[in-house]
Design a protein around this motif. Sequence first.
Motif, PDB file in Angstrom:
ATOM      1  N   LEU A 153       6.382   5.548   4.849  1.00  0.00           N
ATOM      2  CA  LEU A 153       6.603   5.537   3.400  1.00  0.00           C
ATOM      3  C   LEU A 153       7.243   4.249   2.895  1.00  0.00           C
ATOM      4  O   LEU A 153       6.932   3.793   1.784  1.00  0.00           O
ATOM      5  N   LEU A 154       8.154   3.655   3.661  1.00  0.00           N
ATOM      6  CA  LEU A 154       8.837   2.446   3.198  1.00  0.00           C
ATOM      7  C   LEU A 154       7.879   1.297   2.866  1.00  0.00           C
ATOM      8  O   LEU A 154       8.047   0.636   1.838  1.00  0.00           O
ATOM      9  N   PRO A 155       6.867   1.019   3.702  1.00  0.00           N
ATOM     10  CA  PRO A 155       5.943  -0.060   3.331  1.00  0.00           C
ATOM     11  C   PRO A 155       5.228   0.183   2.007  1.00  0.00           C
ATOM     12  O   PRO A 155       4.926  -0.777   1.288  1.00  0.00           O
ATOM     13  N   LYS A 185     -10.485 -12.206   1.737  1.00  0.00           N
ATOM     14  CA  LYS A 185     -10.757 -11.916   3.152  1.00  0.00           C
ATOM     15  C   LYS A 185      -9.461 -11.816   3.944  1.00  0.00           C
ATOM     16  O   LYS A 185      -9.286 -10.926   4.786  1.00  0.00           O
ATOM     17  N   ILE A 186      -8.538 -12.734   3.656  1.00  0.00           N
ATOM     18  CA  ILE A 186      -7.235 -12.694   4.342  1.00  0.00           C
ATOM     19  C   ILE A 186      -6.484 -11.425   3.963  1.00  0.00           C
ATOM     20  O   ILE A 186      -5.806 -10.806   4.807  1.00  0.00           O
ATOM     21  N   ALA A 191      -4.152  -6.324   5.374  1.00  0.00           N
ATOM     22  CA  ALA A 191      -3.967  -4.897   5.093  1.00  0.00           C
ATOM     23  C   ALA A 191      -4.276  -4.056   6.324  1.00  0.00           C
ATOM     24  O   ALA A 191      -3.536  -3.108   6.647  1.00  0.00           O
ATOM     25  N   VAL A 192      -5.348  -4.392   7.040  1.00  0.00           N
ATOM     26  CA  VAL A 192      -5.712  -3.634   8.247  1.00  0.00           C
ATOM     27  C   VAL A 192      -4.674  -3.835   9.350  1.00  0.00           C
ATOM     28  O   VAL A 192      -4.300  -2.873  10.053  1.00  0.00           O
ATOM     29  N   VAL A 193      -4.177  -5.068   9.510  1.00  0.00           N
ATOM     30  CA  VAL A 193      -3.168  -5.341  10.542  1.00  0.00           C
ATOM     31  C   VAL A 193      -1.872  -4.584  10.250  1.00  0.00           C
ATOM     32  O   VAL A 193      -1.287  -3.949  11.139  1.00  0.00           O
ATOM     33  N   PHE A 210      -4.754   4.033   5.166  1.00  0.00           N
ATOM     34  CA  PHE A 210      -3.515   3.342   4.816  1.00  0.00           C
ATOM     35  C   PHE A 210      -3.806   1.969   4.201  1.00  0.00           C
ATOM     36  O   PHE A 210      -3.115   1.531   3.271  1.00  0.00           O
ATOM     37  N   ALA A 211      -4.828   1.286   4.719  1.00  0.00           N
ATOM     38  CA  ALA A 211      -5.119  -0.076   4.269  1.00  0.00           C
ATOM     39  C   ALA A 211      -5.785  -0.116   2.899  1.00  0.00           C
ATOM     40  O   ALA A 211      -5.612  -1.089   2.155  1.00  0.00           O
TER      41      ALA A 211
END
Length: 262
Positions: A153-155, A185-186, A191-193, A210-211
């Motif tokens: 939740l914090l992120p 693209k970055i 977001a995925v990382v 999530f992403a």
Amino acid sequence: MTVIEHLEELRKLLIVSIISTFAMAAVCWFFSEPVLKILLEPVTGAGHKVIYIGVTEAIMTRIKLAFFLGFLASLPITLWQFWGFIIPALRKMERIYFTLFVFVSFILFVGGVAFGFMVVFKLCVAFLLQHGGGQLIPMLTIGKYVSFTLNFLLPFGLIFELPLASFFLARLGIISYRIMVKGRKIAIVTAVVIASAVVSSPDIFTVLLFAAPMYLLYEISATIVRVVEWAMERKRAGKTLSVTAPLKRLLQRIKDLRAMAG
């Protein structure tokens, strides 16, 4: 003020913020049980139980949850202290902008945490619990579950600050819409990382779940930057932006139609 006086004011800010967090955590201790019940609802609502395997695990989990709630509850005090530290160095209009920044940032942070739990977290937990099938019984410990929940939740609270940060960075001329477009693209990869690191799940659906909100906020931020640039271009061209102008034109058109009908 001298540098020493500034450091003294900063020390007072930190002391007040820490004390307020501990004080609110002590108050939130009495509300930790009903809040814990709400956090467990995605699991208990599906008919599963949560256990604890250590003697101190249950009480330490409630203390951790109380401090998290205390942090949220004391956040207005912390932001107010930060506002009082910065505001003397600003001019009149800068004070208005900074006050709005502090207020809106708090609303966005709390809204991000709420959105993360009510939408994304519940879907993730429901999806992950389905992988056990009928043969496997989930034995979730309260300590790991609450840690996973808070880390999840914090992120969201921090990510929801992105549109506000983009607005002010665009106003200062630090970023532009062209830069935001080139960075898409970055942004997707980032977001995925971040989602992979937070969720810690090999399941790609959960990571993408999530992403997706993170990248959506990036696109919203890019749109905000574009609107800021458009407004600044109009200001430089000597054109004023009136919110009531369309309404006035509509009312005038209605009067003209009535006059023609009469």
